[in-house]
Design a protein around this motif. Structure first.
Motif, short mmCIF file in Angstrom:
data_model
loop_
_atom_site.label_atom_id
_atom_site.label_comp_id
_atom_site.label_asym_id
_atom_site.label_seq_id
_atom_site.Cartn_x
_atom_site.Cartn_y
_atom_site.Cartn_z
N LEU A 93 0.81 -1.23 0.00
CA LEU A 93 0.00 0.00 0.00
C LEU A 93 0.84 1.29 0.00
CD1 LEU A 93 -3.12 -0.66 2.25
CD2 LEU A 93 -3.13 0.39 -0.01
N PRO A 94 1.86 1.42 0.86
CA PRO A 94 2.66 2.64 0.80
C PRO A 94 3.38 2.81 -0.53
CG PRO A 94 3.03 1.47 2.86
CD PRO A 94 2.27 0.54 1.96
N LEU A 95 3.83 1.71 -1.12
CA LEU A 95 4.53 1.78 -2.40
C LEU A 95 3.59 2.25 -3.50
CD1 LEU A 95 6.15 -0.27 -0.55
CD2 LEU A 95 6.98 -1.28 -2.67
N VAL A 96 2.38 1.70 -3.49
CA VAL A 96 1.38 2.08 -4.49
C VAL A 96 1.00 3.55 -4.34
CG1 VAL A 96 -0.99 1.67 -5.24
CG2 VAL A 96 0.50 -0.27 -4.73
N THR A 97 0.90 4.01 -3.11
CA THR A 97 0.57 5.42 -2.86
C THR A 97 1.66 6.32 -3.41
OG1 THR A 97 -0.64 4.79 -0.85
CG2 THR A 97 0.01 7.10 -1.08
N GLY A 98 2.91 5.97 -3.18
CA GLY A 98 4.01 6.76 -3.74
C GLY A 98 3.97 6.80 -5.25
N LEU A 99 3.62 5.68 -5.86
CA LEU A 99 3.51 5.62 -7.32
C LEU A 99 2.43 6.57 -7.81
CD1 LEU A 99 4.58 4.24 -9.85
CD2 LEU A 99 3.00 2.34 -9.41
N ALA A 100 1.30 6.63 -7.09
CA ALA A 100 0.21 7.53 -7.48
C ALA A 100 0.62 9.00 -7.36
CB ALA A 100 -1.02 7.26 -6.63
N VAL A 101 1.42 9.32 -6.35
CA VAL A 101 1.90 10.70 -6.22
C VAL A 101 2.82 11.05 -7.38
CG1 VAL A 101 3.22 12.30 -4.79
CG2 VAL A 101 1.62 10.70 -3.71
N VAL A 102 3.70 10.13 -7.75
CA VAL A 102 4.57 10.38 -8.90
C VAL A 102 3.73 10.58 -10.16
CG1 VAL A 102 6.32 9.38 -10.42
CG2 VAL A 102 6.58 9.20 -7.95
N ASP A 103 2.71 9.75 -10.36
CA ASP A 103 1.80 9.93 -11.50
C ASP A 103 1.26 11.36 -11.52
OD1 ASP A 103 2.06 7.23 -12.13
OD2 ASP A 103 0.17 6.65 -11.17
N THR A 104 0.86 11.84 -10.35
CA THR A 104 0.23 13.16 -10.24
C THR A 104 1.20 14.27 -10.57
OG1 THR A 104 -1.26 12.33 -8.51
CG2 THR A 104 -0.98 14.72 -8.68
N VAL A 105 2.38 14.26 -9.95
CA VAL A 105 3.29 15.39 -10.15
C VAL A 105 3.89 15.38 -11.55
CG1 VAL A 105 3.75 15.53 -7.68
CG2 VAL A 105 5.31 14.23 -9.12
N ARG A 106 4.02 14.21 -12.14
CA ARG A 106 4.47 14.18 -13.53
C ARG A 106 3.42 14.79 -14.45
NH1 ARG A 106 7.41 8.20 -14.27
NH2 ARG A 106 9.33 8.73 -13.14
N GLU A 107 2.16 14.58 -14.12
CA GLU A 107 1.08 15.20 -14.90
C GLU A 107 1.15 16.72 -14.80
OE1 GLU A 107 -3.80 14.74 -15.14
OE2 GLU A 107 -2.56 13.06 -14.46
N LEU A 108 1.74 17.23 -13.72
CA LEU A 108 1.88 18.67 -13.51
C LEU A 108 3.21 19.19 -14.05
CD1 LEU A 108 0.51 18.82 -9.86
CD2 LEU A 108 -0.73 19.33 -11.97
N GLY A 109 3.96 18.33 -14.73
CA GLY A 109 5.20 18.76 -15.35
C GLY A 109 6.44 18.65 -14.49
N VAL A 110 6.35 17.94 -13.37
CA VAL A 110 7.51 17.77 -12.49
C VAL A 110 8.00 16.33 -12.60
CG1 VAL A 110 8.33 17.81 -10.10
CG2 VAL A 110 6.70 19.55 -10.90
N ASP A 111 9.24 16.15 -12.99
CA ASP A 111 9.80 14.81 -13.19
C ASP A 111 10.33 14.29 -11.86
OD1 ASP A 111 10.68 12.48 -14.28
OD2 ASP A 111 12.48 13.33 -15.19
N ALA A 112 9.59 13.39 -11.25
CA ALA A 112 9.95 12.83 -9.95
C ALA A 112 10.13 11.33 -10.07
CB ALA A 112 8.89 13.17 -8.91
N ALA A 113 10.75 10.75 -9.06
CA ALA A 113 10.92 9.30 -8.98
C ALA A 113 10.78 8.89 -7.53
CB ALA A 113 12.29 8.89 -9.54
N LEU A 114 10.78 7.58 -7.29
CA LEU A 114 10.61 7.04 -5.95
C LEU A 114 11.92 6.51 -5.39
CD1 LEU A 114 7.29 5.06 -6.42
CD2 LEU A 114 7.61 7.06 -4.95
#
Length: 260
Positions: A93-114
């Protein structure tokens, strides 16, 4: 650099855009996770959301605390009741949540990783958010409170620690929290629905591996007893553990020792 959209959440617009969620909004609270845990005990349905304009006593992994100035971040907790998911899958669950946050910020133009398990980093060093997932035992079964604290409009002077960052500082396409929060909720639900589907386990694991900059790195794991483990992180096992030199680890602070 764009100016931050420092304003209260627009309650009507947020509820209209967050389709499929029951959203509760407060001006201020100590912890949205604590509020939602109580709601879960009181019988709140799945996909209930608690968010606030100011979280005064947020909590993260390893009992760490964090605060952010009013209107500068998203503090949100989402209730999931995955009673059909076996306990062996819950650590994901925590890993999946982090993945969803990365999905979100990449959609906003910020290149992030976990960084394993769920640190959302920009350029492998600047932390963008905190995540805390808590299991709650209720009269109608086990529930998960999925909490995210995302730095949105913090200026450099507002950062709680030197290695933190915000969507504002990383040049995101918007810092309007009312616009960002429904995107985060949708991406989180999409990833959680995949996690709940046994047939999608491999797909989700591949997506996490592709997003996690820890894999393939030399790392140091700082354990709760004060000891360290140093080795190469080669993957994530079926239980969400980080595999280092063939040995799975379920907990500990991870430091990347050298670039990939």
């Amino acid at each position: 650099m764009q100016q931050p959209h420092l304003a209260p959440l627009d309650r009507d617009r947020l509820r209209a855009d967050a389709v499929g969620f029951e959203v509760h909004i407060t001006d201020e609270t100590a912890s949205t996770n604590a509020d939602l845990a109580q709601a879960a005990h009181d019988g709140a349905p799945e996909w209930t959301v608690h968010t606030t304009d100011h979280q005064a006593a947020g909590r993260g992994r390893l009992d760490r605390t964090f605060t952010m100035p009013r209107y500068t971040g998203i503090a949100v907790s989402v209730l999931v009741r995955p009673t059909e998911v076996p306990p062996t899958r819950w650590p994901w669950l925590p890993l999946v949540t982090g993945l969803a946050v990365v999905d979100t910020v990449r959609e906003l133009g910020v290149d992030a990783a976990l960084k394993w398990p769920n640190d959302v980093l920009v350029e492998d060093r600047r932390k963008l958010c905190g995540i805390l997932v808590e299991r709650v035992e209720t009269s109608i079964g086990a529930a998960a409170v999925v909490g995210v604290g995302l730095n949105v409009g913090l200026s450099a002077e507002d950062l709680p620690v030197e290695r933190a960052t915000s969507l504002l500082l990383e040049g995101a396409s918007t810092t309007d929290r009312t616009e960002i929060l429904p995107v985060l909720l949708r991406r989180l639900r999409e990833r959680l629905e995949l996690w709940r589907d046994p047939a999608s386990a491999a797909e989700l694991a591949d997506a996490y591996a592709a997003t996690c900059s820890t894999i393939g790195r030399q790392v140091r794991i700082e354990r709760a007893d004060g000891s360290d483990v140093v080795g190469e992180a080669t993957g994530i096992d079926a239980s969400g553990c980080l595999v280092v030199d063939g040995v799975p680890w379920s907990a500990g602070d991870v430091t990347h020792l050298r670039p990939a």
